[in-house]
Design an enzyme around this catalytic site. Structure first.
Site, PDB file in Angstrom:
ATOM      1  N   ARG A 282      -6.662   7.419  -3.711  1.00  0.00           N
ATOM      2  CA  ARG A 282      -7.994   6.912  -3.357  1.00  0.00           C
ATOM      3  C   ARG A 282      -8.836   8.024  -2.722  1.00  0.00           C
ATOM      4  NH1 ARG A 282     -11.366   2.804  -1.779  1.00  0.00           N
ATOM      5  NH2 ARG A 282     -12.303   2.987   0.271  1.00  0.00           N
TER       6      ARG A 282
ATOM      7  N   GLU B 192       8.507  -3.119  -6.990  1.00  0.00           N
ATOM      8  CA  GLU B 192       7.493  -3.829  -7.764  1.00  0.00           C
ATOM      9  C   GLU B 192       6.118  -3.520  -7.196  1.00  0.00           C
ATOM     10  OE1 GLU B 192       7.351  -8.200  -9.519  1.00  0.00           O
ATOM     11  OE2 GLU B 192       6.629  -8.192  -7.452  1.00  0.00           O
TER      12      GLU B 192
ATOM     13  N   ARG C 133       5.594  -3.607   1.694  1.00  0.00           N
ATOM     14  CA  ARG C 133       6.578  -4.206   2.586  1.00  0.00           C
ATOM     15  C   ARG C 133       7.958  -4.187   1.944  1.00  0.00           C
ATOM     16  NH1 ARG C 133       8.741  -6.653  -0.905  1.00  0.00           N
ATOM     17  NH2 ARG C 133       8.193  -8.647  -1.845  1.00  0.00           N
TER      18      ARG C 133
ATOM     19  N   GLU D 140      -2.158 -19.688  -2.287  1.00  0.00           N
ATOM     20  CA  GLU D 140      -1.172 -20.406  -3.099  1.00  0.00           C
ATOM     21  C   GLU D 140       0.239 -20.202  -2.565  1.00  0.00           C
ATOM     22  OE1 GLU D 140       1.677 -21.082  -6.435  1.00  0.00           O
ATOM     23  OE2 GLU D 140       1.270 -19.228  -5.331  1.00  0.00           O
TER      24      GLU D 140
ATOM     25  N   ALA E  78      -3.948 -15.856  -4.446  1.00  0.00           N
ATOM     26  CA  ALA E  78      -2.492 -15.763  -4.440  1.00  0.00           C
ATOM     27  C   ALA E  78      -1.928 -15.955  -3.033  1.00  0.00           C
ATOM     28  CB  ALA E  78      -2.051 -14.414  -4.999  1.00  0.00           C
TER      29      ALA E  78
END
Length: 222
Positions: free
Chosen positions: A34, A146, A52, A161, A158
């Site tokens: 970035r 991941e 994490r 949810e 998300a």
């Protein structure tokens, strides 16, 4: 050491240490990307990065739910180390994916595009499973991690949810499930609208970052 078929805390700490190192290193590298875009006065497809290591209790729960054997944990559980890359626009997601594909320090194992292939719940995100080499005092260890790439709107949905899923243990009332799906579509519509005016947004952000938005900033604070 195993007691009753379960790893003890001391062993978990030792087992998870390389995963924490992988998360820490990857956060630095992704955030560095970035800064490189910003240094070149270019729009950065990366808004911010979080990461994490999955908590031990979550690992144990998933081992039971997915029937993962302890001796296969490092191979069969791909998200013990997890990173999330947030983007402003949907097109940024695919630019980030292309950048990750070109890197020599990671090996992409699997890609799952839940943006083009949205889940029935309405969930959207781009998932990439990578193999990342961690240098330990005992030698190199390759870690599976991941990386989820999504827009801010997708991430908001998300997160909500996920919280509701925890409350209802995956068994959503029909009305709640329908509302969540409608909210997901609304969030994606927001992403679509923002993409339509992307050039205007980026121009405004460039002006503001160069200090020409200071008058506006002070006006809104009064």
């Amino acid at each position: 050491m195993l007691i009753g078929g379960m790893m003890m805390v001391e062993d978990w700490k030792h087992f998870l240490l390389p995963y924490q190192q992988a998360v820490d290193e990857l956060k630095v590298k992704l955030r560095g990307m970035r800064k490189q875009f910003q240094d070149q006065s270019q729009h950065s497809p990366i808004e911010f990065v979080t990461g994490r290591v999955k908590p031990v209790e979550s690992i144990q729960e998933k081992m039971v739910r997915r029937h993962v054997q302890e001796d296969r944990l490092a191979q069969d559980m791909q998200d013990i180390a997890g990173l999330r890359i947030m983007c402003q626009f949907v097109d940024d997601i695919y630019q980030v994916v292309d950048i990750l594909r070109s890197r020599s320090d990671i090996n992409i194992i699997e890609e799952r595009d839940y943006i083009s292939n949205v889940k029935p719940s309405g969930y959207r995100s781009y998932h990439i499973v990578i193999e990342y080499p961690v240098q330990l005092v005992t030698g190199e260890q390759k870690i599976l991690a991941e990386i989820q790439v999504r827009t801010l709107a997708m991430n908001f949905w998300a997160t909500v949810e996920h919280s509701l899923n925890y409350k209802y243990q995956g068994e959503f009332p029909v009305e709640m499930a329908e509302r969540l799906k409608n909210a997901a579509e609304a969030a994606f519509q927001l992403d679509t609208e923002m993409s339509e005016i992307r050039e205007e947004i980026q121009e405004a952000q460039t002006l503001f970052s160069h200090g020409r938005g200071k008058g506006f900033e002070s006006a809104t604070e009064d």
